[in-house]
Design an enzyme around this catalytic site. Sequence first.
Site, PDB file in Angstrom:
ATOM      1  N   PHE A 140      17.890   9.100  16.333  1.00  0.00           N
ATOM      2  CA  PHE A 140      16.416   8.945  15.522  1.00  0.00           C
ATOM      3  C   PHE A 140      16.203   7.839  16.012  1.00  0.00           C
ATOM      4  O   PHE A 140      16.345   6.703  15.539  1.00  0.00           O
ATOM      5  CB  PHE A 140      16.497   9.575  14.224  1.00  0.00           C
ATOM      6  CG  PHE A 140      14.910   9.548  13.444  1.00  0.00           C
ATOM      7  CD1 PHE A 140      14.492   9.802  13.487  1.00  0.00           C
ATOM      8  CD2 PHE A 140      14.469   7.796  12.642  1.00  0.00           C
ATOM      9  CE1 PHE A 140      13.157   9.749  12.910  1.00  0.00           C
ATOM     10  CE2 PHE A 140      13.627   7.809  12.082  1.00  0.00           C
ATOM     11  CZ  PHE A 140      13.193   8.975  12.018  1.00  0.00           C
ATOM     12  N   ASP A 225      19.258  -0.610  19.396  1.00  0.00           N
ATOM     13  CA  ASP A 225      18.663   0.275  17.942  1.00  0.00           C
ATOM     14  C   ASP A 225      19.330   0.105  16.661  1.00  0.00           C
ATOM     15  O   ASP A 225      20.073   1.017  16.092  1.00  0.00           O
ATOM     16  CB  ASP A 225      18.560   1.669  18.084  1.00  0.00           C
ATOM     17  CG  ASP A 225      16.987   2.210  16.463  1.00  0.00           C
ATOM     18  OD1 ASP A 225      17.026   1.189  15.576  1.00  0.00           O
ATOM     19  OD2 ASP A 225      16.371   3.433  16.723  1.00  0.00           O
ATOM     20  N   LYS A 254      12.544  -2.008   9.100  1.00  0.00           N
ATOM     21  CA  LYS A 254      13.493  -1.892   8.287  1.00  0.00           C
ATOM     22  C   LYS A 254      13.286  -3.264   6.788  1.00  0.00           C
ATOM     23  O   LYS A 254      12.680  -3.838   6.512  1.00  0.00           O
ATOM     24  CB  LYS A 254      14.375  -1.119   7.615  1.00  0.00           C
ATOM     25  CG  LYS A 254      14.213   0.454   8.934  1.00  0.00           C
ATOM     26  CD  LYS A 254      14.606   1.548   8.529  1.00  0.00           C
ATOM     27  CE  LYS A 254      14.035   3.025   8.981  1.00  0.00           C
ATOM     28  NZ  LYS A 254      13.480   3.206   8.396  1.00  0.00           N
TER      29      LYS A 254
END
Length: 400
Positions: A140, A225, A254
């Site tokens: 994801f 990532d 984030k």
Amino acid sequence: MRTPGALADAERWTAHNYHPLPVVITDAEGAWVTDVDGHRYLDFLAGYSALNFGHRHPSLIAAAHAQLDRLTLTSRAFVHDQFATFCRGLAELCGKDLVLPMNTGAEAVETGIKVARKWGYQVKGVPDGQAEIVVAGGNFHGRTTTIISFSTDEDARADFGPYTPGFKIVPYGDLAAITDAVGPNTVAVLLEPIQGEAGVLVPPAGYFAGVRELCTTENVLLIADEIQSGLGRTGKTFAIEHEGVVPDMFLLGKALGGGIVPVSAVAADRAVLGVLKPGEHGSTFGGNPLACAVGSKVVRLLSTGEFQQRSAQLGTRLHEGLTALIGHGVVAVRGRGLWAGVDIDPALMTGRQAVERLAEQGILAKDTHGSTIRLAPPLVVTEAEVDQALAGLAAILPGK
């Protein structure tokens, strides 16, 4: 009761791209949130790690307030006085030469893809239009058209084609599969050090060391990532540190925005990020003054190592408590630090049913595929709060 009306309004006026729990939050502090009817919940999702430092961390709120009174946006047509401070601090935290600030995690991933391709053409000598990036199944990385082109999640991918070419998908954790996939036109291997949406999957020991060696040998960029796994979540600044590996490029987001503003970034050495020239990539809001002021404070909070240590220590407590539930309604537990994927016995309930029942216990979490739930409390959580969440989970399972 205000909750039913608020939920009905949200259902009426918004596209149905999410299926949220029936909780309407109005206030929050630390690891706690309060709904419109005054019910308090322990937040064990933390905005998918965007709230690593908890809700309304005092120093982050102070940094935002101070910047709001001075300057919020210039665009990158000009330089502002917070920009260099943020970029230098983040570059040093990552051990890299340069930083390219963006806004969302998906933008960081898109930026990484573009930089890797350009590096492949200009530095490695890959024929124009032939660059390939190797990725892992179950990934994801975001929801843009290009990113969902290499997703194996049909909910994210179906009916959004035609898809962007240039990606090879191999099983996560399978070094031999990556070795077979890498060829002369491969410019990068893009991986999550821990796959969050897939259920907090931790790769086998030695996997990333093998990938690092392969990428070095084949002159391929290793892109980590760390948007969800990084910035203290797993007990290290970056999850890939558990494997003793340094990637060529970090993708961050984030928690970088402190739960206040969307902030993302790509960090790499000059030999990689230096391929970009003016006009080739950008963002109106990327690296804006407010984002940089908050992001700089996030970097300073991480520079002490306090939050990484809290995550490691409290993560041990969390995982020991979860492991004790195996055989009593829990099938398996995975993760590192304050991040766990918990497989509930599917004969008992689905993951959705589990998080609904947890909410009734005053604990907010998120399900993923099947009967798996994810736990990711803010790093400011206390021992007592970890124990409370464990008790809440035990309460929805068969008695020991």
